[in-house]
Scaffold this active site. Structure first.
Site, PDB file in Angstrom:
ATOM      1  CG  ASP A  83     140.442 -19.988  16.652  1.00 53.35           C
ATOM      2  OD1 ASP A  83     140.538 -18.817  16.409  1.00 53.35           O
ATOM      3  OD2 ASP A  83     139.180 -20.034  17.124  1.00 53.35           O
ATOM      4  CB  SER A  84     142.671 -21.177  11.397  1.00 54.44           C
ATOM      5  OG  SER A  84     141.245 -21.962  11.212  1.00 54.44           O
ATOM      6  N   GLY A  85     140.151 -19.198  12.828  1.00 58.46           N
ATOM      7  CA  GLY A  85     139.000 -18.497  12.286  1.00 58.46           C
ATOM      8  C   GLY A  85     137.897 -19.154  11.783  1.00 58.46           C
ATOM      9  N   GLY A  86     138.526 -20.543  11.263  1.00 52.91           N
ATOM     10  CA  GLY A  86     137.557 -21.400  10.502  1.00 52.91           C
ATOM     11  C   GLY A  86     136.487 -21.840  11.246  1.00 52.91           C
ATOM     12  CG  ASP A 116     139.886 -26.747  10.316  1.00 54.18           C
ATOM     13  OD1 ASP A 116     139.598 -25.326  10.609  1.00 54.18           O
ATOM     14  OD2 ASP A 116     139.594 -27.484  11.063  1.00 54.18           O
ATOM     15  CD  GLN A 160     137.664 -30.725  10.624  1.00 49.05           C
ATOM     16  OE1 GLN A 160     136.773 -31.667  10.991  1.00 49.05           O
ATOM     17  NE2 GLN A 160     138.113 -29.764  11.384  1.00 49.05           N
ATOM     18  N   GLY A 182     136.470 -30.784  14.382  1.00 48.15           N
ATOM     19  CA  GLY A 182     135.542 -31.314  14.084  1.00 48.15           C
ATOM     20  C   GLY A 182     134.722 -32.450  14.890  1.00 48.15           C
ATOM     21  CG  ASP A 211     140.074 -24.898  22.757  1.00 52.98           C
ATOM     22  OD1 ASP A 211     140.385 -25.741  21.766  1.00 52.98           O
ATOM     23  OD2 ASP A 211     139.017 -24.230  22.461  1.00 52.98           O
ATOM     24  CB  CYS A 232     137.907 -25.942  46.086  1.00 53.66           C
ATOM     25  SG  CYS A 232     138.483 -25.096  44.812  1.00 53.66           S
ATOM     26  CB  CYS A 260     139.622 -21.621  43.753  1.00 49.90           C
ATOM     27  SG  CYS A 260     137.823 -21.323  44.255  1.00 49.90           S
ATOM     28  CB  CYS A 265     136.529 -22.740  47.728  1.00 49.67           C
ATOM     29  SG  CYS A 265     135.272 -23.278  46.373  1.00 49.67           S
ATOM     30  CG  HIS A 300     135.139 -23.227  41.918  1.00 51.49           C
ATOM     31  ND1 HIS A 300     135.407 -23.675  42.740  1.00 51.49           N
ATOM     32  CD2 HIS A 300     134.416 -24.093  41.408  1.00 51.49           C
ATOM     33  CE1 HIS A 300     135.117 -25.028  42.932  1.00 51.49           C
ATOM     34  NE2 HIS A 300     134.183 -25.255  41.891  1.00 51.49           N
TER      35      HIS A 300
END
Lengths: 397, 397
Positions: free
Chosen positions: B93-96, B147, B216, B243, B293, B331, B333, B336, B362
């Site tokens: 990401d940009s850090g904004g 942004d 935005q 946003g 994300d 599951c 994983c 599990c 998990h």
């Protein structure tokens, strides 16, 4: 009897020994270091990772498991191996050491120890019989007698009385365990009455557990000898030396090992409890010790202290901030194969969980490799040479 | 250009899309969920474990890495991939967002943002150019425009002005990145001047990085549309909707996606930033989103909240104390397959590191499998059916 110790070889120049322990969960080559899994987990590690490193046996703490989650719960879940997903051998201590070191309000009586939980202050009682029963419920492969870990320093009078209490308790531990073994033998498989959990098979405990006695005697040569003889007289599957590495000088500790070890039967494994540094392991092996446990590699790792052949490395130091090298050149561990000191230092600075993981992986690999190197040296008649090289590299730093 | 997005299929009944992103570090099937590796580590996990789960791309945070250990250090260590031992795609990401959410003392100006570090109060300045440069140093495969994440709630006037600032910044990010690309292209491989670390190969950054623009417009339908059109006008390798998930009602969030997504070019990937719950992912995929994300699966795991098809499970609850079942029946994983709810509950009660590891494993498996199921459903024209089943199982609980 599923437990067996085979003495494979004795070193020509020192008292170092090469051996093999057999349990129902597999074999262990000695001399061996046992990582500590206090609360049914070797902190930060999975069982698969321990195996990848080459760990053959771990230790878990009866005191902690008794208080949380409880030994009955662990029995109901199929025993400690199944509960924590570790299918290799486990040794449990008796809980005595923790009761004496963690609990403020305790009363030591001949029948046992009254104490309050360090977690919630609740009142409890541990006796030789209770300590063995708890360990049987946990289902470890090797269980320990309930003893008093004599404090340091202590007077000769206190030490002698404490030692005699440990001897009386040792006898009671053995008697209780023998009775349990007979009882379990009669019913063949002891079922989990009323557990009702279908996926867990019937669980059998005591018939296959080895019981180790513990030598005490404080820092007195003659008491150490007396204790070794008294515990041997009772007769156990293996023999531990307890009450060391409690604050005394290293030379004094080595002297106490020398005072006790020669009076323990050569055909049984010898376990030095709670020890120690890499140097301690090398020195104690030379004095005839086969088994060790210590929180040092795991605890130090979480604090950022990493072991290398050339000494300890404090990875949090700013000097490693942009160091692209691995923790230890030539180390084959997962951490050293894939990460730089700079990355580890960053993880520690940022307090990331991966820092504890990568540090622990490296330190346990270091300890496990050290023991493998020791065994290899004994096998090829190079142990004395190995010791010299070990100290030479460490001194070069 | 090493970055490519191929639109494989559009769902017949919803706006769901199936796609494939190609980067110099491999391919990513979309719709995709990107686990968050804030400080150059997905908390508690190794890269190998992420791969075993099926994770194809992760996100890392420019703001955090810029402050610690620093983007220049990471460049000198060979870039973020090498530093953290992850050889699959990375998006930064940009850090904004972090500047606006973590930093109390900040001044937003047209040239950029003045702020104080949340770590030590030190003063810093981030501009569109600086944010792109930092990300180029880190060497991620996909980098984001700087942004202003419009706060919620905000007036229409504030939102419009904030949006226009984001648009001006987006243009500057693109201009700077284009210039850097031309400059790097001329020198072919940009070397690590003066780094002097022999084991690290020369490092090249910008020519191969994709730059995504960010839409935005707050909670205003017409501003979202206007922003989508303005950002598309500038032209990027992919388009994010920022946003959202900032405290608004879910219905409002979905409405804003509907307001923006149709005005983004179909041939480019669409990324909904910081979202969200499993339901959010399903709903946003149906609205044409390809990438997501969120810290939810990893953060919730560390707090003992585990995702299952039938809803969330608070593993710390006493009701699981002696539950021998896995977190989720069926599951696949690692957690599990090998551990009971009882054991997990014990690890959380004892505050063990393995608790965070097994929980995270998990939850990331759950999210990764959910996205794989979504892709499979789109591919086989069953996405609408999949959505119905998803809600039905969740309701049955």
């Amino acid at each position: 009897m599923v437990f067996e110790f085979r003495l494979i070889k004795k070193d020509l120049h020192t008292r170092a020994r090469l051996g093999k322990i057999t349990t129902r969960h597999g074999q262990v080559s000695t001399p061996v270091f046992m990582p500590v899994g206090t609360q049914a987990t070797v902190k930060a590690m999975t069982p698969e990772e321990l195996k990848e490193i080459g760990v053959e046996i771990i230790l878990s703490n009866t005191y902690h498991l008794y208080l949380r989650p409880g030994h009955e719960l662990i029995r109901d879940m199929g025993g400690l191996h199944r509960f924590m997903h570790w299918d290799r051998p486990i040794l449990t201590d008796s809980g005595g050491y923790q009761v004496f070191s963690h609990c403020e309000l305790r009363q030591i009586k001949d029948e046992g120890v009254y104490f309050q939980s360090h977690l919630d202050g609740s009142k409890h009682f541990l006796s030789p019989e209770k300590a063995v029963e708890i360990q049987e419920f946990l289902g470890a492969d090797i269980i320990m007698c309930f003893d008093e870990c004599t404090p340091y320093p202590a007077t000769r009078d206190y030490t002698a009385a404490s030692m005699e209490l440990t001897h009386r308790w040792a006898k009671r531990c053995k008697d209780f365990h023998e009775t349990e073994k007979r009882r379990s033998g009669e019913t063949e498989i002891k079922k989990n009455e009323g557990s009702g959990f279908s996926p867990i098979p019937p669980f059998s405990h005591s018939p296959v557990q080895a019981l180790f006695g513990i030598v005490q005697g404080g820092m007195f040569n003659d008491l150490r000898k007396e204790s070794a003889q008294a515990i041997t007289e009772i007769g156990f599957d293996g023999y531990a030396i307890g009450g060391l590495s409690v604050g005394e000088d290293k030379m004094l500790m080595y002297e106490m090992i020398d005072a006790a070890a020669p009076f323990l039967p050569a055909a049984k494994p010898r376990y030095l409890m709670g020890v120690g540094t890499p140097e301690d392991l090398v020195e104690a092996v030379a004095r005839g010790i086969d088994m060790f446990d210590c929180v040092m590699p795991t605890r130090n790792a979480r604090n950022g202290t990493l072991f290398t052949k050339r000494g300890k490395l404090g990875i949090k130091s700013a000097r490693y901030a942009n160091d692209p090298n691995p923790v230890e050149d030539g180390c084959g561990c997962y951490t050293c194969r894939n990460y730089s000191r700079a990355y580890l230092r960053h993880l520690f600075a940022a307090n990331e969980i991966l820092a504890a993981r990568l540090g622990t992986t490296h330190n346990l690999y270091y300890y496990t490799r050290l023991m493998a190197d020791i065994r290899d040296a004994i096998e090829t008649d190079r142990f004395q040479e190995f010791m010299e090289g070990f100290y030479k590299i460490a001194e070069e730093g």
